[in-house]
Design a protein around this motif. Structure first.
Motif, PDB file in Angstrom:
ATOM      1  N   VAL A   4       0.873  -1.167   0.000  1.00 23.65           N
ATOM      2  CA  VAL A   4       0.000   0.000   0.000  1.00 23.65           C
ATOM      3  C   VAL A   4       0.911   1.218   0.000  1.00 23.65           C
ATOM      4  CG1 VAL A   4      -1.855   1.198   1.205  1.00 23.65           C
ATOM      5  CG2 VAL A   4      -1.641  -1.292   1.420  1.00 23.65           C
ATOM      6  N   ASN A   5       0.985   1.932  -1.128  1.00 22.91           N
ATOM      7  CA  ASN A   5       1.934   3.053  -1.246  1.00 22.91           C
ATOM      8  C   ASN A   5       3.336   2.642  -0.780  1.00 22.91           C
ATOM      9  OD1 ASN A   5      -0.266   4.536  -2.085  1.00 22.91           O
ATOM     10  ND2 ASN A   5       0.380   6.361  -0.983  1.00 22.91           N
ATOM     11  N   CYS A   6       3.747   1.470  -1.214  1.00 23.55           N
ATOM     12  CA  CYS A   6       5.071   0.890  -0.938  1.00 23.55           C
ATOM     13  C   CYS A   6       5.275   0.436   0.507  1.00 23.55           C
ATOM     14  CB  CYS A   6       6.204   1.814  -1.378  1.00 23.55           C
ATOM     15  SG  CYS A   6       6.294   1.972  -3.187  1.00 23.55           S
ATOM     16  N   ALA A   7       4.240   0.493   1.323  1.00 26.21           N
ATOM     17  CA  ALA A   7       4.296  -0.112   2.662  1.00 26.21           C
ATOM     18  C   ALA A   7       3.819  -1.556   2.517  1.00 26.21           C
ATOM     19  CB  ALA A   7       3.404   0.646   3.632  1.00 26.21           C
ATOM     20  N   ARG A   8       4.518  -2.487   3.141  1.00 29.72           N
ATOM     21  CA  ARG A   8       4.163  -3.902   3.001  1.00 29.72           C
ATOM     22  C   ARG A   8       2.976  -4.266   3.885  1.00 29.72           C
ATOM     23  NH1 ARG A   8       8.426  -8.845   2.505  1.00 29.72           N
ATOM     24  NH2 ARG A   8       6.919 -10.492   2.108  1.00 29.72           N
ATOM     25  N   LEU A   9       2.031  -4.992   3.294  1.00 30.47           N
ATOM     26  CA  LEU A   9       0.884  -5.473   4.053  1.00 30.47           C
ATOM     27  C   LEU A   9       1.314  -6.683   4.883  1.00 30.47           C
ATOM     28  CD1 LEU A   9      -2.220  -5.287   4.517  1.00 30.47           C
ATOM     29  CD2 LEU A   9      -2.476  -6.908   2.645  1.00 30.47           C
ATOM     30  N   LEU A  10       1.260  -6.536   6.228  1.00 26.06           N
ATOM     31  CA  LEU A  10       1.709  -7.602   7.126  1.00 26.06           C
ATOM     32  C   LEU A  10       0.587  -8.563   7.483  1.00 26.06           C
ATOM     33  CD1 LEU A  10       3.946  -5.522   9.568  1.00 26.06           C
ATOM     34  CD2 LEU A  10       4.678  -6.860   7.585  1.00 26.06           C
ATOM     35  N   LYS A  11      -0.560  -8.007   7.846  1.00 26.00           N
ATOM     36  CA  LYS A  11      -1.715  -8.837   8.209  1.00 26.00           C
ATOM     37  C   LYS A  11      -2.975  -8.212   7.618  1.00 26.00           C
ATOM     38  CE  LYS A  11       0.250 -10.469  12.597  1.00 26.00           C
ATOM     39  NZ  LYS A  11       0.116 -10.456  14.073  1.00 26.00           N
ATOM     40  N   ALA A  12      -3.725  -9.039   6.913  1.00 22.00           N
ATOM     41  CA  ALA A  12      -4.920  -8.524   6.232  1.00 22.00           C
ATOM     42  C   ALA A  12      -6.196  -9.031   6.897  1.00 22.00           C
ATOM     43  CB  ALA A  12      -4.889  -8.952   4.769  1.00 22.00           C
ATOM     44  N   ASP A  13      -7.263  -8.319   6.608  1.00 21.09           N
ATOM     45  CA  ASP A  13      -8.626  -8.773   6.928  1.00 21.09           C
ATOM     46  C   ASP A  13      -8.890  -9.034   8.414  1.00 21.09           C
ATOM     47  OD1 ASP A  13      -9.105  -8.659   4.208  1.00 21.09           O
ATOM     48  OD2 ASP A  13      -8.651 -10.775   3.876  1.00 21.09           O
ATOM     49  N   HIS A  14      -8.534  -8.062   9.255  1.00 20.63           N
ATOM     50  CA  HIS A  14      -8.954  -8.123  10.657  1.00 20.63           C
ATOM     51  C   HIS A  14     -10.335  -7.478  10.739  1.00 20.63           C
ATOM     52  CE1 HIS A  14      -5.219  -9.455  12.614  1.00 20.63           C
ATOM     53  NE2 HIS A  14      -4.622  -8.842  11.601  1.00 20.63           N
ATOM     54  N   HIS A  15     -11.371  -8.290  10.884  1.00 20.55           N
ATOM     55  CA  HIS A  15     -12.744  -7.770  10.864  1.00 20.55           C
ATOM     56  C   HIS A  15     -13.124  -7.170  12.216  1.00 20.55           C
ATOM     57  CE1 HIS A  15     -13.813  -9.185   6.849  1.00 20.55           C
ATOM     58  NE2 HIS A  15     -13.014 -10.207   7.098  1.00 20.55           N
ATOM     59  N   ALA A  16     -13.740  -6.009  12.131  1.00 18.80           N
ATOM     60  CA  ALA A  16     -14.238  -5.322  13.320  1.00 18.80           C
ATOM     61  C   ALA A  16     -15.737  -5.120  13.160  1.00 18.80           C
ATOM     62  CB  ALA A  16     -13.532  -3.974  13.467  1.00 18.80           C
ATOM     63  N   THR A  17     -16.374  -4.627  14.204  1.00 14.93           N
ATOM     64  CA  THR A  17     -17.836  -4.434  14.130  1.00 14.93           C
ATOM     65  C   THR A  17     -18.197  -3.329  13.148  1.00 14.93           C
ATOM     66  OG1 THR A  17     -17.696  -2.926  16.007  1.00 14.93           O
ATOM     67  CG2 THR A  17     -18.250  -5.239  16.486  1.00 14.93           C
ATOM     68  N   ASN A  18     -17.247  -2.417  12.907  1.00 16.33           N
ATOM     69  CA  ASN A  18     -17.556  -1.283  12.028  1.00 16.33           C
ATOM     70  C   ASN A  18     -16.626  -1.200  10.818  1.00 16.33           C
ATOM     71  OD1 ASN A  18     -15.339  -0.684  13.553  1.00 16.33           O
ATOM     72  ND2 ASN A  18     -15.850   1.487  13.849  1.00 16.33           N
ATOM     73  N   GLY A  19     -16.017  -2.328  10.452  1.00 17.58           N
ATOM     74  CA  GLY A  19     -15.149  -2.281   9.272  1.00 17.58           C
ATOM     75  C   GLY A  19     -14.099  -3.369   9.290  1.00 17.58           C
ATOM     76  N   VAL A  20     -12.986  -3.086   8.638  1.00 17.53           N
ATOM     77  CA  VAL A  20     -11.914  -4.080   8.536  1.00 17.53           C
ATOM     78  C   VAL A  20     -10.574  -3.355   8.679  1.00 17.53           C
ATOM     79  CG1 VAL A  20     -11.806  -3.913   6.008  1.00 17.53           C
ATOM     80  CG2 VAL A  20     -11.026  -6.002   7.136  1.00 17.53           C
ATOM     81  N   VAL A  21      -9.587  -4.031   9.273  1.00 17.94           N
ATOM     82  CA  VAL A  21      -8.270  -3.437   9.496  1.00 17.94           C
ATOM     83  C   VAL A  21      -7.212  -4.273   8.771  1.00 17.94           C
ATOM     84  CG1 VAL A  21      -6.520  -2.859  11.230  1.00 17.94           C
ATOM     85  CG2 VAL A  21      -8.947  -2.543  11.756  1.00 17.94           C
ATOM     86  N   HIS A  22      -6.303  -3.577   8.063  1.00 20.25           N
ATOM     87  CA  HIS A  22      -5.133  -4.212   7.458  1.00 20.25           C
ATOM     88  C   HIS A  22      -3.898  -3.607   8.122  1.00 20.25           C
ATOM     89  CE1 HIS A  22      -7.881  -5.700   4.449  1.00 20.25           C
ATOM     90  NE2 HIS A  22      -8.151  -4.476   4.020  1.00 20.25           N
ATOM     91  N   VAL A  23      -2.975  -4.430   8.574  1.00 20.64           N
ATOM     92  CA  VAL A  23      -1.780  -3.951   9.264  1.00 20.64           C
ATOM     93  C   VAL A  23      -0.629  -3.823   8.265  1.00 20.64           C
ATOM     94  CG1 VAL A  23      -0.134  -4.399  11.123  1.00 20.64           C
ATOM     95  CG2 VAL A  23      -2.530  -5.104  11.381  1.00 20.64           C
ATOM     96  N   ILE A  24      -0.016  -2.630   8.221  1.00 14.39           N
ATOM     97  CA  ILE A  24       1.126  -2.386   7.317  1.00 14.39           C
ATOM     98  C   ILE A  24       2.356  -2.011   8.136  1.00 14.39           C
ATOM     99  CG2 ILE A  24      -0.308  -1.736   5.344  1.00 14.39           C
ATOM    100  CD1 ILE A  24       0.195   1.190   6.008  1.00 14.39           C
TER     101      ILE A  24
END
Length: 197
Positions: A4-24
């Motif tokens: 993501v803009n040259c930041a590496r995606l470390l962990k994808a698809d952490h689902h929350a009650t109001n959306g989703v989180v991707h860790v970079i």
């Protein structure tokens, strides 16, 4: 490998009650300049700036799209013989081929490049983009001086050697690099080398 803009995606698809989180792995900075604007403001790309203007590639490098520019620094241009550089700069077709050989058809961050990847350039040729340890390589050589300069229409990697495609070389230059170098010497001894240059 996803970036993501040259930041590496470390962990994808952490689902929350109001959306989703991707860790970079880094903070994403705001990107406001096009590739052309980066060329215009970077002191180490002064020769490239003049070459791009002479070949009328400005509009492409500021247009919408996703490109990778392998930007030759002033140092890269200084490494080739002055005679060769002047010849290419004075030949619009050879200059355009040279520059298009430094532009990849898609945006490619260093983090997403794996060893042995072959990428197509705008010129229609291919470059072997890979990695050796922590270093990024082009055609097997670690010539990238600065990587992942983000633009609104792609990414720029600074290279400290010029990548000259065959279409921008004279017959003499091509022959010297091939299996017919002895024939080239015979042409030179016979006073016919001017026909090859």
């Amino acid at each position: 490998i996803v970036t993501v803009n040259c930041a590496r995606l470390l962990k994808a698809d952490h689902h929350a009650t109001n959306g989703v989180v991707h860790v970079i792995d880094k903070v994403i900075a705001t990107t406001t300049n096009s590739i052309q604007q980066i060329i215009e403001t970077e002191e180490s790309l002064e020769t490239l700036r003049a070459a791009v203007a002479a070949s009328d590639l400005n509009s492409l490098l500021e247009s919408e799209g996703q490109y990778t520019l392998l930007a030759p620094t002033n140092e890269a241009f200084e490494k080739i013989p002055r005679e060769t550089l002047n010849r290419i700069l004075g030949d619009p077709e050879a200059l355009r081929d040279l520059l298009n050989h430094h532009i990849l058809k898609s945006a490619m961050c260093a983090e997403a490049i794996i060893a042995g990847l072959t990428m197509e350039t705008l010129e229609g040729t291919t470059l072997d983009v890979g990695c050796s340890g922590e270093e990024l390589t082009l055609n097997g050589k670690a010539i990238i001086a600065n990587k992942d300069v983000l633009a609104t229409n792609g990414v720029v990697h600074f290279v400290n050697e010029l990548l000259i495609p065959d279409s921008a070389k004279t017959l003499f230059e091509l022959a010297q690099e091939s299996e017919v170098s002895k024939s080239t010497d015979l042409f030179r001894q016979a006073g016919l080398s001017s026909h090859l240059t």
